[in-house]
Design a protein around this motif. Structure first.
Motif, PDB file in Angstrom:
ATOM      1  N   LEU A 252      48.304  44.232  26.719  1.00 32.59           N
ATOM      2  CA  LEU A 252      46.969  44.800  26.862  1.00 32.59           C
ATOM      3  C   LEU A 252      45.894  43.738  26.687  1.00 32.59           C
ATOM      4  CD1 LEU A 252      47.390  48.110  24.835  1.00 32.59           C
ATOM      5  CD2 LEU A 252      47.700  47.746  27.290  1.00 32.59           C
ATOM      6  N   GLY A 253      44.791  43.921  27.405  1.00 26.67           N
ATOM      7  CA  GLY A 253      43.659  43.009  27.283  1.00 26.67           C
ATOM      8  C   GLY A 253      43.447  42.177  28.530  1.00 26.67           C
ATOM      9  N   GLU A 254      42.585  41.185  28.407  1.00 26.84           N
ATOM     10  CA  GLU A 254      42.229  40.333  29.534  1.00 26.84           C
ATOM     11  C   GLU A 254      43.404  39.456  29.956  1.00 26.84           C
ATOM     12  OE1 GLU A 254      38.801  37.128  30.185  1.00 26.84           O
ATOM     13  OE2 GLU A 254      38.089  39.048  29.390  1.00 26.84           O
ATOM     14  N   ALA A 255      43.576  39.327  31.260  1.00 29.87           N
ATOM     15  CA  ALA A 255      44.698  38.537  31.792  1.00 29.87           C
ATOM     16  C   ALA A 255      44.367  38.068  33.198  1.00 29.87           C
ATOM     17  CB  ALA A 255      45.963  39.385  31.811  1.00 29.87           C
ATOM     18  N   SER A 256      45.192  37.167  33.698  1.00 34.10           N
ATOM     19  CA  SER A 256      45.121  36.740  35.095  1.00 34.10           C
ATOM     20  C   SER A 256      46.368  37.228  35.796  1.00 34.10           C
ATOM     21  CB  SER A 256      45.067  35.214  35.193  1.00 34.10           C
ATOM     22  OG  SER A 256      43.821  34.737  34.775  1.00 34.10           O
ATOM     23  N   ILE A 257      46.174  37.833  36.966  1.00 32.51           N
ATOM     24  CA  ILE A 257      47.302  38.244  37.792  1.00 32.51           C
ATOM     25  C   ILE A 257      47.166  37.549  39.141  1.00 32.51           C
ATOM     26  CG2 ILE A 257      47.534  40.447  36.581  1.00 32.51           C
ATOM     27  CD1 ILE A 257      46.312  41.779  39.116  1.00 32.51           C
ATOM     28  N   TYR A 258      48.192  37.666  39.957  1.00 28.23           N
ATOM     29  CA  TYR A 258      48.204  36.985  41.253  1.00 28.23           C
ATOM     30  C   TYR A 258      48.647  37.938  42.354  1.00 28.23           C
ATOM     31  CZ  TYR A 258      47.969  32.962  38.252  1.00 28.23           C
ATOM     32  OH  TYR A 258      47.570  32.064  37.290  1.00 28.23           O
ATOM     33  N   LYS A 259      48.001  37.855  43.506  1.00 26.58           N
ATOM     34  CA  LYS A 259      48.448  38.583  44.693  1.00 26.58           C
ATOM     35  C   LYS A 259      49.561  37.757  45.314  1.00 26.58           C
ATOM     36  CE  LYS A 259      45.453  40.225  47.654  1.00 26.58           C
ATOM     37  NZ  LYS A 259      44.252  40.471  48.502  1.00 26.58           N
ATOM     38  N   ARG A 260      50.737  38.314  45.442  1.00 22.90           N
ATOM     39  CA  ARG A 260      51.868  37.567  45.981  1.00 22.90           C
ATOM     40  C   ARG A 260      51.613  37.126  47.424  1.00 22.90           C
ATOM     41  NH1 ARG A 260      58.005  39.517  45.407  1.00 22.90           N
ATOM     42  NH2 ARG A 260      57.715  38.719  43.294  1.00 22.90           N
ATOM     43  N   SER A 261      50.963  37.955  48.216  1.00 20.53           N
ATOM     44  CA  SER A 261      50.760  37.659  49.640  1.00 20.53           C
ATOM     45  C   SER A 261      49.841  36.461  49.887  1.00 20.53           C
ATOM     46  CB  SER A 261      50.210  38.882  50.371  1.00 20.53           C
ATOM     47  OG  SER A 261      48.944  39.240  49.837  1.00 20.53           O
ATOM     48  N   THR A 262      48.851  36.264  49.019  1.00 18.80           N
ATOM     49  CA  THR A 262      47.872  35.196  49.239  1.00 18.80           C
ATOM     50  C   THR A 262      47.854  34.141  48.140  1.00 18.80           C
ATOM     51  OG1 THR A 262      46.116  36.385  48.081  1.00 18.80           O
ATOM     52  CG2 THR A 262      46.330  36.776  50.468  1.00 18.80           C
ATOM     53  N   GLY A 263      48.450  34.462  46.990  1.00 18.25           N
ATOM     54  CA  GLY A 263      48.416  33.539  45.860  1.00 18.25           C
ATOM     55  C   GLY A 263      47.092  33.549  45.112  1.00 18.25           C
ATOM     56  N   GLU A 264      46.180  34.452  45.496  1.00 20.44           N
ATOM     57  CA  GLU A 264      44.881  34.525  44.827  1.00 20.44           C
ATOM     58  C   GLU A 264      45.032  34.948  43.386  1.00 20.44           C
ATOM     59  OE1 GLU A 264      41.439  36.177  47.416  1.00 20.44           O
ATOM     60  OE2 GLU A 264      43.301  37.095  48.153  1.00 20.44           O
ATOM     61  N   ARG A 265      44.280  34.306  42.516  1.00 13.01           N
ATOM     62  CA  ARG A 265      44.243  34.655  41.099  1.00 13.01           C
ATOM     63  C   ARG A 265      43.163  35.712  40.907  1.00 13.01           C
ATOM     64  NH1 ARG A 265      41.222  31.347  37.090  1.00 13.01           N
ATOM     65  NH2 ARG A 265      41.291  32.729  35.334  1.00 13.01           N
ATOM     66  N   ILE A 266      43.455  36.732  40.100  1.00 10.78           N
ATOM     67  CA  ILE A 266      42.513  37.815  39.851  1.00 10.78           C
ATOM     68  C   ILE A 266      42.379  38.010  38.348  1.00 10.78           C
ATOM     69  CG2 ILE A 266      41.943  40.223  40.297  1.00 10.78           C
ATOM     70  CD1 ILE A 266      44.081  40.117  42.556  1.00 10.78           C
ATOM     71  N   LYS A 267      41.156  37.985  37.857  1.00 14.17           N
ATOM     72  CA  LYS A 267      40.891  38.241  36.441  1.00 14.17           C
ATOM     73  C   LYS A 267      40.837  39.758  36.250  1.00 14.17           C
ATOM     74  CE  LYS A 267      37.624  36.978  32.854  1.00 14.17           C
ATOM     75  NZ  LYS A 267      36.372  36.279  32.571  1.00 14.17           N
ATOM     76  N   VAL A 268      41.643  40.271  35.308  1.00 16.74           N
ATOM     77  CA  VAL A 268      41.733  41.719  35.078  1.00 16.74           C
ATOM     78  C   VAL A 268      41.738  42.026  33.585  1.00 16.74           C
ATOM     79  CG1 VAL A 268      43.048  42.097  37.205  1.00 16.74           C
ATOM     80  CG2 VAL A 268      44.274  41.792  35.054  1.00 16.74           C
ATOM     81  N   PHE A 269      41.615  43.320  33.281  1.00 14.01           N
ATOM     82  CA  PHE A 269      41.797  43.813  31.921  1.00 14.01           C
ATOM     83  C   PHE A 269      42.876  44.884  32.002  1.00 14.01           C
ATOM     84  CE2 PHE A 269      41.109  46.039  28.008  1.00 14.01           C
ATOM     85  CZ  PHE A 269      40.652  45.071  27.142  1.00 14.01           C
ATOM     86  N   ILE A 270      44.024  44.629  31.373  1.00 15.11           N
ATOM     87  CA  ILE A 270      45.125  45.588  31.354  1.00 15.11           C
ATOM     88  C   ILE A 270      44.751  46.671  30.344  1.00 15.11           C
ATOM     89  CG2 ILE A 270      47.602  45.959  31.003  1.00 15.11           C
ATOM     90  CD1 ILE A 270      47.034  43.919  33.243  1.00 15.11           C
ATOM     91  N   GLU A 271      44.501  47.879  30.844  1.00 13.33           N
ATOM     92  CA  GLU A 271      44.035  48.973  29.994  1.00 13.33           C
ATOM     93  C   GLU A 271      45.173  49.682  29.261  1.00 13.33           C
ATOM     94  OE1 GLU A 271      40.925  49.667  29.343  1.00 13.33           O
ATOM     95  OE2 GLU A 271      39.829  48.669  30.927  1.00 13.33           O
ATOM     96  N   ASP A 272      46.272  49.986  29.987  1.00  9.96           N
ATOM     97  CA  ASP A 272      47.374  50.726  29.377  1.00  9.96           C
ATOM     98  C   ASP A 272      48.598  50.634  30.279  1.00  9.96           C
ATOM     99  OD1 ASP A 272      48.697  52.264  27.504  1.00  9.96           O
ATOM    100  OD2 ASP A 272      47.489  54.072  27.810  1.00  9.96           O
ATOM    101  N   TYR A 273      49.777  50.870  29.721  1.00 12.74           N
ATOM    102  CA  TYR A 273      51.026  50.902  30.485  1.00 12.74           C
ATOM    103  C   TYR A 273      52.012  51.775  29.733  1.00 12.74           C
ATOM    104  CZ  TYR A 273      53.109  47.736  27.099  1.00 12.74           C
ATOM    105  OH  TYR A 273      53.594  47.198  25.941  1.00 12.74           O
TER     106      TYR A 273
END
Length: 82
Positions: free
Chosen positions: A48-69
């Motif tokens: 949970l919290g702020e993280a960086s994820i990646y789009k597999r198709s383009t390799g773009e980095r995306i700043k996100v906040f993981i709210e719940d799982y």
């Protein structure tokens, strides 16, 4: 960790995703990069919290906040559509 985008609320920047074994979660996109349903994304979806994820198709980095799982598909979609 790999996840598949299930549903996106573009107005609010929320994304519901599925990780291994039918476990779902949701996150908020803090960047200007968009994702679409059925797109494969990679990142630390069980932390949970702020993280960086990646789009597999383009390799773009995306700043996100993981709210719940660790929830059902229905519950994760309810959370992003509020």
């Amino acid at each position: 960790m790999k996840a598949i985008v299930e549903k996106v609320n573009l107005k609010r920047g929320f994304v519901a995703y599925e990780i291994d074994g039918g476990v779902y979660g949701w996150l908020e996109i803090l960047d200007f990069v968009e994702v679409e349903p059925e797109e494969i994304i990679e990142g630390p979806f069980t932390t949970l919290g702020e993280a960086s994820i990646y789009k597999r198709s383009t390799g773009e980095r995306i700043k996100v906040f993981i709210e719940d799982y660790g929830m059902s598909k229905q519950k994760s979609i309810e959370r992003i559509m509020k």
